[in-house]
Design a protein around this motif. Structure first.
Motif, short mmCIF file in Angstrom:
data_model
loop_
_atom_site.label_atom_id
_atom_site.label_comp_id
_atom_site.label_asym_id
_atom_site.label_seq_id
_atom_site.Cartn_x
_atom_site.Cartn_y
_atom_site.Cartn_z
N GLN A 1 0.84 -1.20 0.00
CA GLN A 1 0.00 0.00 0.00
C GLN A 1 0.88 1.25 0.00
O GLN A 1 1.88 1.32 0.72
CB GLN A 1 -0.91 0.02 1.23
N ASN A 2 0.49 2.24 -0.79
CA ASN A 2 1.21 3.50 -0.79
C ASN A 2 0.73 4.37 0.36
O ASN A 2 -0.48 4.55 0.56
CB ASN A 2 1.00 4.25 -2.10
N PRO A 3 1.65 4.91 1.16
CA PRO A 3 1.22 5.77 2.27
C PRO A 3 0.71 7.11 1.76
O PRO A 3 0.95 7.49 0.61
CB PRO A 3 2.50 5.94 3.09
N ILE A 4 0.02 7.82 2.62
CA ILE A 4 -0.43 9.18 2.31
C ILE A 4 0.20 10.12 3.32
O ILE A 4 0.75 9.70 4.34
CB ILE A 4 -1.97 9.30 2.32
N CYS A 5 0.09 11.40 3.02
CA CYS A 5 0.64 12.42 3.91
C CYS A 5 -0.48 13.17 4.60
O CYS A 5 -1.41 13.68 3.94
CB CYS A 5 1.51 13.40 3.12
N ASP A 6 -0.43 13.19 5.91
CA ASP A 6 -1.27 14.03 6.77
C ASP A 6 -2.75 13.62 6.81
O ASP A 6 -3.26 13.23 7.85
CB ASP A 6 -1.14 15.50 6.38
N LEU A 7 -3.45 13.67 5.69
CA LEU A 7 -4.89 13.41 5.70
C LEU A 7 -5.33 12.95 4.32
O LEU A 7 -4.88 13.48 3.31
CB LEU A 7 -5.66 14.68 6.10
N GLY A 8 -6.20 11.93 4.29
CA GLY A 8 -6.74 11.48 3.01
C GLY A 8 -7.30 10.08 3.10
O GLY A 8 -7.47 9.52 4.19
N ASN B 1 9.22 9.47 5.04
CA ASN B 1 8.58 8.39 4.29
C ASN B 1 7.74 8.91 3.14
O ASN B 1 6.58 8.53 2.96
CB ASN B 1 7.73 7.53 5.22
N GLY B 2 8.33 9.80 2.37
CA GLY B 2 7.64 10.30 1.18
C GLY B 2 6.89 11.59 1.39
O GLY B 2 6.37 12.16 0.42
N CYS B 3 6.78 12.05 2.60
CA CYS B 3 6.13 13.33 2.88
C CYS B 3 7.23 14.37 3.06
O CYS B 3 8.02 14.28 4.02
CB CYS B 3 5.26 13.24 4.12
N ASP B 4 7.28 15.35 2.14
CA ASP B 4 8.41 16.26 2.10
C ASP B 4 8.00 17.67 2.51
O ASP B 4 6.93 18.18 2.13
CB ASP B 4 8.99 16.32 0.68
N SER B 5 8.86 18.31 3.29
CA SER B 5 8.62 19.67 3.76
C SER B 5 8.99 20.68 2.67
O SER B 5 9.51 20.32 1.62
CB SER B 5 9.48 19.94 4.99
#
Length: 728
Positions: A352-359, A486-490
């Motif tokens: 499964q592909n993770p998501i960032c923050d909310l979704g 983990n794929g969530c970039d600032s």
């Protein structure tokens, strides 16, 4: 097998006699098309009986959940000849997928089957249903019992598919091949004897042969699940290390030369299925025949190579052979065996592909047995959806879901991962750099790792980590720090490198004149200074030779420092020791020769060499000074005389070389030159009053010849001798 034959008298129509005739399988073999003709002549009449093998049909492709039990069939029928209503035993085996120690077959409700006893063989994974007395049990009773045979598994991690074979004979039946396999014990039998014995065996009309093993299922059933280990039909007698199946249908291929299944010598590969034990085949001696390895030696059920006789005892002594039935040309399959299978439902999870923050997250799983159902708990819980995919509601934290392929105990965890986006990194202040070189940048983030880039967006990371040492920089440069979780970039934070050019200085050499002082100067103004002497002015005065340095530092905010090195060389005054005169070559010798002195013999033209050639005769002067007359050192001079003795003269009154005269003699008032002929006769004596000779003796011209001279300068110098020529 027992056949009851009732004979009647034709004439009286009464029972003549009744007797049991026992016909054993080892002497009479049956198949569907076989006809046993028993000719009994009575009153010239022939009575004929026909007996066909039974036919088993079974149903039951089912799903199974671990740690439960399940009937192995949902239905079974045994169709039999009317003359053979029963048999003594039926065998049920887990013929594929068997898990030793976890799988088991047993008869449930045994009290309902008083005519049948059971025996479980854990090695073979085989359950035997048999008569307790040796008297045939009816096929209908066996049908009833088989319906009550259950499969159990004690493992929570059981998986895959398991196949059950149900057969009347003792041989193991493998549904995937439709063949039968039987271990025949015979300690010490040779491979060639085993081959003959196997080919003389029959099983319900099927011709036997040493087993040829073409798949993992066959290997496990005929090896690991067999009741013993023995010979199989592989050999490399034709070509060393080229192994072939030389028995059965495979042995008939390629014009009877057999089928290659392993060719380790020529290409190191296994063209077809092979199951050699560790480091086998090792080709020790004449080990040209394949044998299933003894239990407890290496990989269970694997093969080793032995000689035709094997060892006389121990693990490598042949204990028997494996006979395979089925597949020979012209044979029709028999139906004394049937099979069913169970499948343990298993969900196969797609990453499964993770998501960032909310979704929302779409979860994916497939099943080997049917439809996936989705739950929010490992046991029980709420049914969330059905199908191979499930899209979660909006979530802001990592949440676990469960995919159920049909067994609650087998639910698979599926994690919908929500990663937090890091805050923009904090760069630990801008960094300055004096001159070309590397810089270490530092950054921190609240979560994740730091990646460094050369651009504010896009591009490829040039480094990962909180401390980044850059390549050499030679101008103002900006790097960008990005935090990644983990794929969530600032967002990226710039890290500026300010480049300063250090003060430009150059090393030099300074001359310190003897008994004087010299000024050393940094030669760049508006800076701060620190000399190696401790002084802090732009220039200093020193009176000693040696190595000096000054750190020159630019003003704030640069504060760049360059170091200037100054070598102070002390120049001495030259002291002439002596001057060597050799004809027209002279050498000036000093008592304190230095590489910074230069020499001259005319006071105008100077050279670094102290040797001069072709010097004019007469009184001369030698000059020595520091190079370029540094320090204004007065030249040191010393006079010397060069005497030139002409090698010949021609007294012919042409004004050229008309007399013989020693050039420079005039500088020695006391000098005398005496001239002799070749016989030593004194011809003339020259001195300050008479400096030359015209070539006469007593006014008479002397002939052309060689003449000798001896010159005495004074009592302190050696006599100078030589000769010259008079030419006319």
């Amino acid at each position: 097998m027992i056949i009851s034959i009732l004979l009647y008298s034709i004439s009286s129509n009464k029972a003549y006699t009744t007797e049991k005739i026992k016909i054993f399988e080892k002497t009479l073999i049956f198949s569907k098309n076989d006809t046993l003709k028993s000719n009994i002549k009575r009153n010239s009449k022939i009575i004929t009986f026909a007996i066909n093998p039974p036919v088993i049909k079974a149903q039951g492709n089912q799903l199974f959940c671990p740690q439960n039990s399940i009937n192995i069939v949902t239905g079974i029928t045994i169709t039999h000849d009317i003359t053979e209503p029963g048999t003594t035993a039926v065998y049920i085996q887990i013929s594929s997928g068997y898990s030793h120690g976890f799988d088991k077959l047993e008869l449930s409700n045994p009290t309902l089957h008083p005519s049948i006893v059971t025996s479980w063989d854990i090695t073979a994974g085989k359950l035997k249903l048999s008569s307790p007395t040796g008297v045939d049990v009816s096929y209908s009773d066996f049908e009833y019992a088989i319906k009550d045979v259950i499969f159990l598994n004690s493992s929570t991690t059981a998986s895959g598919t398991k196949t059950f074979s149900i057969t009347i004979g003792q041989a193991n039946f493998l549904p995937s091949t439709g063949h039968f396999y039987q271990f025949v014990p015979n300690i010490g039998i040779t491979w060639t004897q085993a081959r003959v014995a196997a080919e003389n065996s029959t099983y319900y009309g099927l011709k036997g042969y040493l087993a040829t093993i073409l798949s993992a299922d066959e290997a496990k059933l005929s090896g690991e699940q067999a009741s013993g280990a023995g010979w199989i039909g592989g050999s490399d007698t034709e070509t060393e290390n080229v192994w072939k199946w030389v028995t059965g249908p495979e042995g008939l291929e390629n014009n009877g030369s057999g089928t290659i299944f392993w060719n380790g010598l020529s290409n190191g590969t296994t063209p077809n299925f092979a199951f050699w034990n560790n480091n086998e085949p090792n080709q020790t001696g004449d080990e040209d025949y394949a044998h299933i390895t003894a239990p407890g030696v290496g990989i269970p059920g694997s093969w080793n190579d032995l000689s035709n006789t094997g060892s006389s005892s121990g693990d490598y002594q042949p204990k028997g052979y494996i006979v395979e039935y089925g597949g020979m040309p012209g044979e029709s399959p028999i139906e004394i065996a049937a099979s069913t299978q169970i499948t343990i439902p298993e969900a196969i999870i797609t990453s499964q592909n993770p998501i960032c923050d909310l979704g929302t997250v779409t979860l994916t799983a497939t099943s080997n047995s049917g439809t996936i159902t989705w739950y929010d708990a490992a046991v029980g819980g709420t049914l969330l959806g059905t199908g191979n995919t499930y899209t979660t509601p909006m979530i802001s934290t990592t949440t676990t879901y469960y995919a159920d392929a049909g067994c609650e105990i087998n639910r698979k965890t599926v994690v919908a991962t929500v990663n937090k986006t890091p805050e923009a990194p904090i760069v630990l202040s801008s960094v300055s750099r004096c001159g070309t070189g590397t810089v270490t940048l530092q950054a921190t983030s609240n979560i994740g790792i730091i990646n460094w880039f050369t651009t504010p967006t896009g591009g490829t990371s040039v480094y990962t980590g909180n401390r980044f040492t850059t390549p050499n920089v030679s101008a103002n440069t900006t790097y960008y720090a990005e935090a990644s979780n983990n794929g969530c970039d600032s967002n990226r934070t710039p890290a500026n490198i300010i480049f300063y050019t250090p003060p430009v200085v150059s090393d030099e050499e300074v001359v310190l004149c003897e008994n004087q002082a010299v000024i050393l100067d940094a030669k760049i103004s508006g800076m701060t200074y620190r000399w190696s002497t401790g002084e802090t002015t732009q220039s200093i005065s020193v009176s000693n030779s040696g190595n000096y340095s000054v750190d020159v530092t630019s003003q704030n905010p640069e504060n760049c420092t360059s170091t200037k090195n100054i070598t102070v060389l002390k120049y001495e005054k030259p002291i002439i020791k002596n001057i060597d005169v050799n004809n027209r070559s002279i050498t000036i010798h000093l008592t304190n020769a230095k590489n910074y002195f230069e020499y001259s013999i005319d006071g105008l033209n100077y050279q670094t060499s102290n040797a001069f050639y072709d010097v004019a005769g007469g009184l001369q002067s030698a000059y020595v000074r520091a190079k370029d007359n540094v320090c204004n050192i007065n030249e040191v001079t010393q006079s010397f005389i060069v005497l030139i003795f002409p090698p010949f003269f021609t007294p012919n009154n042409d004004t050229f070389n008309d007399s013989w005269e020693v050039t420079g003699m005039e500088n020695y008032p006391e000098a005398q030159v005496t001239i002799f002929d070749r016989y030593g006769k004194l011809l003339i004596q020259l001195n300050a009053s008479k400096m030359s000779w015209d070539g006469t003796f007593n006014a008479i011209p002397l002939p052309a010849s060689d003449y000798w001279y001896a010159m005495k300068i004074d009592d302190t110098k050696p006599m100078l001798r030589g000769h010259f020529s008079l030419k006319r």
